[in-house]
Scaffold this motif. Structure first.
Motif: not given
Length: 561
Positions: A65-86
């Protein structure tokens, strides 16, 4: 691994169990809330059926655990949509015209959960750590990174790197230099993880651990005050916990899965078609594969002989959906399916006549027993599956009967996950049921590069983890090279390359499409609002999917019920 929900959970458990046991009765991270009421605590079940072994290192294959919850990336990118990066730790990014430079603006005023300031130096340190430690550099970062000041970093490459963007921006988790400079990132399990995320570890025991809301989070303390992960005994226990109202979110099968809201008071479910189920084949005789499946006509004949509707009903409770032989998702990537394909969607019912024509045209003749043969060799194949994967086993039992009608004999061989993985990796198999997963963003390039690139395969006997079909085509490799250097905004150039790739993989079919697997999650909609829906699929709603699960935790609002 790129598998649907029950498979992904099984692999996670296998990795955790293999890690050396560490005893820890509890731990608290400074700067984070340590108490919450039951109304604002989310109880999660990931399918964990054994003791948790503490590991919150985001770069460890055994991280729990901890990926996203504790340690963040620069942007949130998902592979279920093509929305602009958060925006997360990054607020803006710009590519150079040739794709060799990426400039990123960082968020100001962010602190680590121990109170230290987050700066560009932490970003530079993280990527240099990846460069210096190849075993954790699974994203293949091969550029350089420099800091202009505390809030600006520049990535540079010696080649166009547009396709590396989602991994660099969204799937590389920033760690604090002031702590990680003194640890070995390949072995340290981070018993007391320090991150910039919305949650922090506050309690750990072998049966459960708790992530509590970070009151100093840069985007404000989450409404969900704690996420508690439980270990139960398996799918049946998960369904029982739903019925008792003692868990709030799980991903996996339950009885009568289409009627969750009726059978489990206060709960709803969502099924997302994402991972594409296939019969992988050791396809290349040139690379050492042996057996009838090395004949493309045999692979095509199997494709046409399947009754997908029947398999869906008997094995998957009708949660699977159509699949394109191009392996572009029909839900979110349909506009990228080549217009040159005569059949963009796999047939739902069997076409035995076409199957027969393919085999007879390739010199196969049906024997007195109804099974095809050629040069004294029967069209008999063995398909590998993991013991206990009941839905896949049921699917194979169904497909076996379907193929027998078409004159193709298959034997189902069950083995442990380790043995199944070893056979696939080394090419010591004929057929194996598996699924192809998506990459870091909603773009079929990543699937094509993973599973159809010559660079990701090898001769039989040498273990590979991606292109287990042993597929190699110079035209596909050339098209992938062009895609790597093409700006994503140049849709015409990209589509021309997709057309080339799709034509080849449909003709050769090293991976025989079955259906697109539906990943189903059940969640407590009466207790929390803000869950993803098919109309607002802002993240992949699987409890084990990181960092998507973190984005959902941050979005949910307790209802007070």
């Amino acid at each position: 691994m790129f598998l649907h929900s029950s498979r992904t959970r099984s692999l996670a458990v296998a990795a955790i169990v293999a890690t050396a046991a560490l005893a820890l009765t509890g731990c608290t991270s400074s700067g984070s809330s340590s108490s919450s009421s039951s109304a604002d605590t989310l109880i999660a079940y990931t399918g964990q059926s054994g003791d948790y072994q503490i590991n919150f290192n985001p770069y460890s294959p055994s991280s729990i655990g901890g990926i996203g919850t504790i340690f963040e990336g620069l942007f949130f990118i998902t592979n279920v949509n093509s929305a602009p990066y958060t925006p997360l730790l990054g607020t803006d990014y710009t590519w150079s015209d040739d794709g060799t430079q990426l400039d990123v603006t960082l968020r100001e005023g962010v602190t680590w959960s121990d109170g230290e300031a987050f700066t560009a130096d932490d970003v530079v340190f993280t990527f240099n750590m990846l460069l210096d430690t190849p075993s954790i550099n699974t994203g293949g970062f091969d550029g350089t990174v420099t800091a202009a000041d505390d809030t600006h970093v520049t990535f540079t490459w010696t080649h166009p790197a547009f396709v590396d963007g989602p991994t660099v921006l969204g799937r590389s988790y920033i760690v604090p230099e002031h702590i990680w400079k003194d640890v070995d990132p390949t072995t340290d399990v981070m018993e007391k993880p320090v991150g910039t995320g919305a949650f922090a570890l506050t309690n750990f025991k072998a049966q459960a651990f708790t992530l509590s809301a970070n009151p100093t989070y840069w985007d404000g303390e989450p409404k969900v005050k704690a996420v508690r992960y439980l270990s139960l005994s398996g799918n049946t226990a998960g369904a029982d916990a739903l019925a008792a109202g003692t868990i709030d979110w799980q991903t996996g099968p339950v009885p009568d899965i289409k009627n969750v809201s009726k059978n489990y008071q206060g709960y709803d479910a969502i099924t997302v078609p994402q991972n594409q189920m296939i019969l992988a084949t050791c396809s290349s005789a040139e690379l050492g594969c042996t057996g009838p499946q090395t004949d493309p006509a045999v692979r095509q004949a199997i494709y046409y002989a399947m009754d997908r509707d029947q398999a869906n009903s008997l094995a998957f409770e009708d949660t699977a959906s159509e699949i394109s032989p191009s392996f572009a998702l029909t839900t979110s990537q349909s506009d990228l399916i080549s217009s040159s394909l005569e059949e963009p969607i796999a047939p739902s019912s069997p076409d035995v006549a076409t199957s027969d024509a393919l085999l007879t045209g390739a010199g196969w003749a049906k024997g007195a027993d109804g099974i095809y043969a050629k040069d004294g060799e029967k069209l008999s194949l063995t398909v590998e599956v993991v013991t206990g994967w009941t839905d896949y086993i049921t699917a194979l039992d169904t497909i076996k009967q379907q193929l027998k009608t078409a004159g193709i004999d298959i034997t189902v061989a069950q083995s442990s996950w380790n043995e199944w993985t070893d056979k696939k990796g080394k090419g010591n198999y004929q057929l194996a049921i598996d699924s192809l997963g998506q990459g870091p963003a909603s773009d079929p390039y990543y699937l094509y590069n993973n599973y159809f690139s010559t660079a990701n395969t090898a001769a039989v006997g040498t273990s590979v983890s991606l292109n287990i079909g042993r597929f190699s085509d110079a035209n596909v490799d050339a098209a992938l090279t062009v895609l790597k250097a093409t700006n994503p905004a140049d849709t015409a150039t990209r589509q021309a390359q997709f057309d080339i790739i799709q034509a080849s993989i449909v003709e050769n079919m090293p991976y025989i499409p079955i259906m697109t697997g539906g990943t189903t999650s059940e969640f407590h909609s009466a207790k929390f609002s803000g869950w993803p829906t098919l109309d607002d699929l802002y993240a992949f709603p699987a409890i084990w999917a990181s960092p998507d699960n973190s984005q959902i935790f941050k979005t949910l609002v307790p209802t007070g019920k």
